[in-house]
Design an enzyme around this catalytic site. Structure first.
Site, short mmCIF file in Angstrom:
data_model
loop_
_atom_site.label_atom_id
_atom_site.label_comp_id
_atom_site.label_asym_id
_atom_site.label_seq_id
_atom_site.Cartn_x
_atom_site.Cartn_y
_atom_site.Cartn_z
N GLU A 127 -5.36 -7.89 -1.05
CA GLU A 127 -6.12 -7.75 0.19
C GLU A 127 -7.57 -7.46 -0.13
O GLU A 127 -7.88 -6.70 -1.04
CB GLU A 127 -5.57 -6.62 1.07
CG GLU A 127 -4.25 -6.91 1.75
CD GLU A 127 -3.84 -5.81 2.72
OE1 GLU A 127 -4.73 -5.07 3.20
OE2 GLU A 127 -2.64 -5.69 3.00
N GLU B 35 0.79 -1.23 0.00
CA GLU B 35 0.00 0.00 0.00
C GLU B 35 0.83 1.29 0.00
O GLU B 35 0.77 2.10 0.94
CB GLU B 35 -0.98 -0.01 1.18
CG GLU B 35 -2.00 -1.13 1.05
CD GLU B 35 -3.13 -1.04 2.05
OE1 GLU B 35 -3.00 -0.30 3.05
OE2 GLU B 35 -4.15 -1.71 1.84
#
Length: 476
Positions: free
Chosen positions: A296, A188
């Site tokens: 995710e 991320e």
């Protein structure tokens, strides 16, 4: 058996047979996260606080036993029983080097990671090594373990140099391991540059460094702004980082969280919203005929101790979100890694039992954390929202609307205020309180706390696991 690799838009084994990677994220282990194991703030906060409260030797005993118990043989065998074939292992750079002794590999740096990679390989389960935390922090999230809402990784070249160095150490260590599917370079990223220049540059540098050592393993590259944005990736991305690359989205739906904009009942419009968000995230890859991996995703769940009689209804809706997302993925033969394998009861496939020493001892503290909403992930702020609203309203009244648009754009004004004031400031004050709850404990009591996280002392989220198992058995 040859290495797994990317062929066009899919993963294939050594015989060229397509492989759909279905698995879960091993978060909260080598990268501890507050909602996963119940501490406040960042991992470095509690490691420092515990060492101060009970001494370095006792603190080290607890953390080492925690690592030993959090993921072991029982976990791997259970994982295998569900038909899942890949574990994404989130790791913190602090396990490999010290900030005061950079570019020096720690003694036993690979001890725990090697143990889990080997356990998984013994069951024919692939692993993906995910660098979840970087020097300086690649984002303003607590999961970057930097303690700030700015990603200072993007502002200091030395942080970036250390990042590249660390990946050369990992690549050298695992270059001959065929059960390591590949390297998820950075979890991320949140590069504030409008053109993603910092992210593209660090991917360029790290690709070149890794592939000079290890040309065999897949690179998994997250999009910018928390793995959601590929709009500024270069036109030559299909070959720029080699052809053995998968591009990673994170596909969380707000329908799966307490902040859901509406009650999810699986209407046609809601399903269309789910799909539209997913299609938007992978649009750039589809236009370039590139390989997509969903690194995710997944809802969080209600808990009797906090949600009472509403728990079953909350979870009924969350499982609907889960099934509807899986149906979208199944039709695309999408490889995915659900978040999360294990925690203390909010999202994990398995979770620590309330009857364990750890949960009994920290029960009241966890209730306080929940009431104060000091964790960012899936926070229910019903008890404290009124405290922070005046700050939000002040900014709305005094700051012109265009000036309120700060990076990252996916953080609303309300979210930015509460991340800084609640999940950083208040959480920081609570770290010492958490650590002081260990004071006076003997070695065996510390071991008992750590063993609370073992598979044998966990409960299974049966419906979630049944859904995942059914999907794994029907995946093509």
């Amino acid at each position: 058996m040859p290495y797994l690799k990317v062929s066009g838009t899919q993963f294939v084994d050594g015989n060229g047979t397509p492989v759909v990677l279905l698995g879960a994220g091993l978060g909260g282990w080598m990268m501890m996260e507050n909602f996963i194991s119940g501490f406040p703030g960042c991992e470095f906060h509690i490691r420092e606080a515990l060492a101060e409260a009970i001494g370095i030797e006792k603190a080290s005993l607890f953390f080492e036993k925690f690592l030993d118990n959090f993921f072991a043989e029982g976990d791997v065998k259970f994982f295998k029983s569900l038909g899942l074939n890949c574990v994404r292992i989130a790791v913190n750079y602090h396990h490999f080097e010290d900030d005061m002794n950079p570019r020096v590999l720690k003694k036993d740096a690979f001890k725990q990671l090697d143990r889990v990679v080997s356990l998984c390989a013994a069951e024919d389960i692939y692993t993906i090594i995910d660098l979840h935390s970087t020097p300086g922090g690649q984002s303003g999230g607590w999961h970057a373990d930097a303690g700030t809402h700015f990603g200072n990784f993007w502002k200091h070249k030395d942080f970036q140099d250390r990042f590249v160095w660390l990946w050369t150490q990992i690549a050298e260590h695992y270059k001959d391991n065929i059960w390591v599917a590949g390297y998820n370079l950075m979890n991320e990223p949140a590069d504030p540059d409008p053109g993603h220049a910092g992210l593209i540059n660090i991917y360029d540098r790290t690709y070149a460094a890794i592939y000079s050592i290890d040309p065999h393993h897949i690179l998994f590259l997250d999009g910018n702004t928390f793995a959601t944005d590929f709009t500024k990736f270069p036109d030559d991305s299909a070959t720029r980082w080699g052809t053995n690359v998968a591009f990673a989205i994170h596909d969380y739906s707000t329908f799966g969280f307490p902040s859901s904009p509406e009650v999810y009942e699986g209407t046609d419009n809601q399903k269309a919203t789910l799909k539209a968000a997913y299609v938007r995230k992978r649009k750039w890859m589809d236009e370039g005929n590139l390989c997509v991996w969903n690194g995710e995703w997944g809802p969080v769940y209600g808990r009797k101790e906090y949600d009472g009689e509403e728990t079953d209804d909350i979870n009924r809706r969350r499982y609907m979100v889960l099934r509807d997302q899986l149906e979208i993925y199944r039709k695309d033969s999408l490889s995915w890694s659900i978040w999360l394998y294990k925690d203390i009861g909010f999202q994990g496939m398995v979770y620590v039992s309330q009857d364990t020493a750890y949960m009994k001892h920290f029960g009241e503290f966890l209730s306080k954390k929940h009431r104060l909403a000091v964790d960012a992930w899936g926070a229910d702020d019903r008890y404290v929202k009124h405290i922070y609203e005046p700050i939000v309203n002040l900014i709305k009244e005094e700051i012109p609307e265009p000036n309120r648009k700060l990076y990252p754009p996916i953080w609303s004004l309300e979210n930015r205020v509460t991340r800084i004031s609640r999940t950083i400031l208040v959480a920081e004050f609570m770290a010492k309180e958490w650590a002081e709850m260990f004071v006076g404990m003997g070695d065996q009591e510390l071991v008992d706390f750590a063993e609370s996280f073992s598979f044998e002392k966990c409960e299974k989220r049966e419906e979630l696991n049944s859904i995942l198992k059914l999907n794994a058995n029907t995946a093509v």
